[in-house]
Design an enzyme around this catalytic site. Structure first.
Site, PDB file in Angstrom:
ATOM      1  N   HIS A  12       0.834  -1.215   0.000  1.00 36.24           N
ATOM      2  CA  HIS A  12       0.000   0.000   0.000  1.00 36.24           C
ATOM      3  C   HIS A  12       0.865   1.260   0.000  1.00 36.24           C
ATOM      4  CE1 HIS A  12      -0.229  -0.851   4.618  1.00 36.24           C
ATOM      5  NE2 HIS A  12       0.784  -0.032   4.392  1.00 36.24           N
ATOM      6  N   HIS A  59      -1.473   4.300  10.073  1.00 33.56           N
ATOM      7  CA  HIS A  59      -0.133   4.860  10.220  1.00 33.56           C
ATOM      8  C   HIS A  59      -0.166   6.053  11.168  1.00 33.56           C
ATOM      9  CE1 HIS A  59      -0.144   2.597   6.435  1.00 33.56           C
ATOM     10  NE2 HIS A  59       1.150   2.426   6.613  1.00 33.56           N
ATOM     11  N   HIS A 193      10.792  -3.347   3.171  1.00 36.53           N
ATOM     12  CA  HIS A 193      11.168  -1.937   3.178  1.00 36.53           C
ATOM     13  C   HIS A 193      11.424  -1.466   4.601  1.00 36.53           C
ATOM     14  CE1 HIS A 193       6.788  -1.756   3.796  1.00 36.53           C
ATOM     15  NE2 HIS A 193       6.855  -0.468   4.075  1.00 36.53           N
TER      16      HIS A 193
END
Length: 279
Positions: A12, A59, A193
């Site tokens: 995403h 987040h 990542h």
């Protein structure tokens, strides 16, 4: 009964949403990425699910250290895009399915999953970018959405095994709903990542590809992989991929891979996309 017609796993990456919002999809950097998404878009247009259950992580938008639920289920009628510091994304408001969401809540709690139930919440790029990956830029999202938020930010995190078990319980909940709805489950986040620290920019393509092989063909082995290994091999944000395991748990042990795409880099991350159906 409601039917799970397939599962999608996708990163995403927020930059994907920005590329769509600012008309950059055909630029040389982005064109290979969006070409790799096309088969998934074709599949979603063909199958036309009524509901997408999107497994994502917030987040620090709606939830932060004041309230960090391990699993939070959105049971409201609608969910607005969150302003992540540069204004909300110019995408449609997400329409919920309260009746199905409450049914899922009752079923999961009866199966010993303790959930946080959220009637009002905004949704950030973790949920809206996967919708854009599948549906591009509609004026109204073609499906209704149930958000299922997983904590992969603040330790302690749930395990891949727990997420896989949640998926199995979610399948029971969906298939016990007395309606002919067509449902797609979307697991989001990852792949490798890291956004900060000495290893910022880490991408472990070899590990990602092995993980995808196991995820598709031997999910029980992926369920055994601990959080520490995921952090070591795929970076601090790569651990988000455990959310794909909720989707995988909703499907049979043997699945058909309708589409698989992997590309690096997308922004500073590895991008992965799979579309699966039961055999």
């Amino acid at each position: 009964m409601a039917e799970i017609i397939g599962g999608v796993g996708t990163s995403h990456v927020p930059a994907i949403g920005a590329a769509i919002d600012h008309g950059k999809c055909h630029e040389p950097y982005w064109q290979p990425v969006f070409s790799g998404m096309q088969a998934a878009r074709d599949w979603i247009a063909k199958t036309r699910p009524d509901v997408c259950i999107i497994v994502y992580n917030d987040h620090a938008s709606c939830f932060d250290l004041r309230l960090t639920p391990t699993f939070a289920l959105g049971v409201g009628e609608k969910f607005a895009p969150h302003d992540e510091g540069y204004g909300p994304r110019p995408v449609p408001e997400v329409q919920g399915v309260p009746e199905l969401a409450w049914h899922i809540a009752e079923s999961l709690i009866a199966q010993n999953f303790d959930l946080t139930l959220v009637s009002e919440m905004s949704v950030d790029h973790g949920l809206t970018v996967p919708l854009s990956i599948l549906y591009d830029q509609p004026s109204v999202w073609p499906c209704k959405v149930i958000p299922l938020c997983v904590n992969v930010i603040q330790h302690p995190l749930p395990t891949a095994a727990r997420c896989h078990a949640l998926g199995k319980a979610l399948r029971v909940a969906i298939e016990s709903y007395a309606s002919g709805l067509k449902v797609v489950v979307i697991g989001t986040g990852g792949l490798s990542h890291q956004l900060q620290g000495e290893r910022a920019g880490l991408i472990n393509a070899a590990y990602d590809q092995r993980w995808l092989d196991l995820f598709i063909h031997e999910p029980e082995r992926v369920a055994e992989i601990g959080v520490a290994e995921m952090l070591r091999e795929t970076g601090s944000e790569g651990v988000e991929a455990i959310m794909w395991m909720v989707m995988r748990g909703c499907l049979d042990a043997r699945v058909k891979t309708l589409h698989r795409f992997y590309h690096v880099p997308v922004s500073n991350t590895a991008y992965g996309l799979v579309v699966l159906e039961n055999e």
